[in-house]
Design a protein around this motif. Structure first.
Motif, short mmCIF file in Angstrom:
data_model
loop_
_atom_site.label_atom_id
_atom_site.label_comp_id
_atom_site.label_asym_id
_atom_site.label_seq_id
_atom_site.Cartn_x
_atom_site.Cartn_y
_atom_site.Cartn_z
N GLU A 116 1.12 4.30 -2.82
CA GLU A 116 0.91 5.72 -2.47
C GLU A 116 2.11 6.56 -2.90
O GLU A 116 1.97 7.67 -3.40
CB GLU A 116 0.69 5.86 -0.97
CG GLU A 116 -0.73 5.55 -0.54
CD GLU A 116 -1.76 6.28 -1.40
OE1 GLU A 116 -1.64 7.49 -1.58
OE2 GLU A 116 -2.68 5.60 -1.92
N ARG A 117 3.31 6.01 -2.68
CA ARG A 117 4.53 6.73 -3.05
C ARG A 117 4.57 6.97 -4.57
O ARG A 117 4.87 8.06 -5.04
CB ARG A 117 5.75 5.93 -2.60
CG ARG A 117 6.98 6.76 -2.38
CD ARG A 117 8.00 6.15 -1.42
NE ARG A 117 7.76 4.79 -0.98
CZ ARG A 117 8.43 3.72 -1.43
NH1 ARG A 117 9.36 3.86 -2.34
NH2 ARG A 117 8.19 2.53 -0.95
N ARG A 149 0.83 -1.21 0.00
CA ARG A 149 0.00 0.00 0.00
C ARG A 149 0.86 1.26 0.00
O ARG A 149 0.62 2.20 -0.75
CB ARG A 149 -0.94 0.00 1.22
CG ARG A 149 -1.83 1.25 1.25
CD ARG A 149 -2.85 1.17 2.36
NE ARG A 149 -3.84 0.14 2.08
CZ ARG A 149 -4.39 -0.65 3.01
NH1 ARG A 149 -4.03 -0.55 4.27
NH2 ARG A 149 -5.30 -1.54 2.67
N SER A 150 1.91 1.27 0.84
CA SER A 150 2.71 2.50 0.93
C SER A 150 3.50 2.72 -0.37
O SER A 150 3.71 3.86 -0.78
CB SER A 150 3.65 2.44 2.14
OG SER A 150 4.54 1.38 1.98
N THR A 151 3.90 1.64 -1.05
CA THR A 151 4.61 1.80 -2.33
C THR A 151 3.67 2.39 -3.38
O THR A 151 4.05 3.28 -4.15
CB THR A 151 5.14 0.45 -2.83
OG1 THR A 151 5.94 -0.13 -1.79
CG2 THR A 151 5.98 0.60 -4.08
#
Ligand SMILES: [Zn+2]
Length: 294
Positions: free
Chosen positions: A282-283, A278-280
């Motif tokens: 978003e990045r 998820r954070s990748t």
């Protein structure tokens, strides 16, 4: 352990049922694009087994239907709420086994795939194929020593035949390069000249591009050039496509290989692994936001 437990509890099927219930309650519909690599003859029964499971939970689609259903889901989410979510199979690097095994099996399930090819690999002399494969395509330090038939590229006639049979042939850079490492002049060759060569083989426009290597190789300048020449750009980052929030120029792909055991591929197909990246995602969205059309 987590994946085995999920399989025993049938968490994959519960997750897919929950996604469909949420769509019926007004949530955003989702779609899945799967990324595969080698599909050797000896493992074709494993692909058939995956397809048999997938067809019970998804609607298998080609690239045109994937795009059309995405548009429909955006405009009128309720119209797709009762249908199984669309699933598109894609294959990277243009291996001969994708032509001889994967395309035929997809057709037996009445669907078509997207095959991302590398023109320089296609043109490689037979005596240099192994060296090219391990220096450009599979550059892992511990890459398996595969038999010749599994590292052979498709030839131009096979690429044209795939397109004639309704499959899509996409662009995977001219020489399987890491686009974050090349100059702007080389970018044009790797992206635009590559698409021109593939279109010359298929006689059709090249709509789709698949990024090489990892999300660390994605740069805004390369992304912008890809968008100018392709309708769809597939990212090297796993995830389920959210029809409302995501963009055709940044399509997540979930890697599933033929060697995966049923608990593993069911875990990946059902989106249970999505939170890990998820954070990748978003990045990447924020890195490319000024370049991603809304
Ligand atoms: Zn590749």
């Amino acid at each position: 352990m987590l994946i085995k437990t999920a399989a025993v509890l049938r968490a994959d099927e519960l997750a897919l049922a929950l996604q469909r219930w949420l769509v019926r309650c007004g949530g955003s519909p989702s779609m899945l694009a799967v990324e595969m690599h080698e599909t050797p003859e000896r493992d074709q029964h494993l692909f058939r087994r995956q397809l048999e499971w997938a067809v019970r939970h998804f609607t298998l689609v080609d690239l045109a239907a994937f795009a059309q259903l995405w548009q429909q889901a955006r405009l009128d989410p309720k119209s797709v709420a009762s249908a199984k979510p669309p699933l598109l199979f894609t294959f990277d690097d243009g291996r001969m086994s994708n032509y001889t095994v994967a395309a035929r099996l997809l057709e037996s399930f009445d669907t078509r795939g997207v095959f991302f090819v590398v023109p320089q690999f296609v043109k490689c002399d037979p005596e240099h194929v192994r060296q090219y494969y391990y220096s450009r395509i599979d550059t892992r330090q511990q890459a398996p020593n595969l038999p010749d038939e599994e590292i052979c590229p498709m030839n131009p006639e096979q690429i044209a035949d795939l397109a004639g049979r309704g499959h899509s042939v996409g662009n995977h850079t001219y020489s399987h390069v890491n686009l974050a490492t090349v100059s702007e002049n080389e970018l044009h060759h790797e992206i635009v000249d590559s698409a021109i060569q593939i279109a010359a083989w298929t006689g059709q426009p090249v709509d789709a591009f698949a990024w090489t290597f990892s999300w660390a190789s994605i740069t805004p300048v390369a992304w912008r050039m890809i968008q100018q020449h392709h309708r769809f750009c597939f990212a090297p980052c796993p995830g389920t496509v959210n029809c409302r929030l995501d963009s055709p120029s940044l399509i997540w792909r979930t890697e599933v290989e033929l060697s995966y055991l049923p608990p593993d591929y069911r875990f990946m197909f059902s989106g249970l692994a999505d939170p890990l990246w998820r954070s990748t995602r978003e990045r990447l969205r924020s890195l490319l936001r000024p370049h991603v059309p809304t």
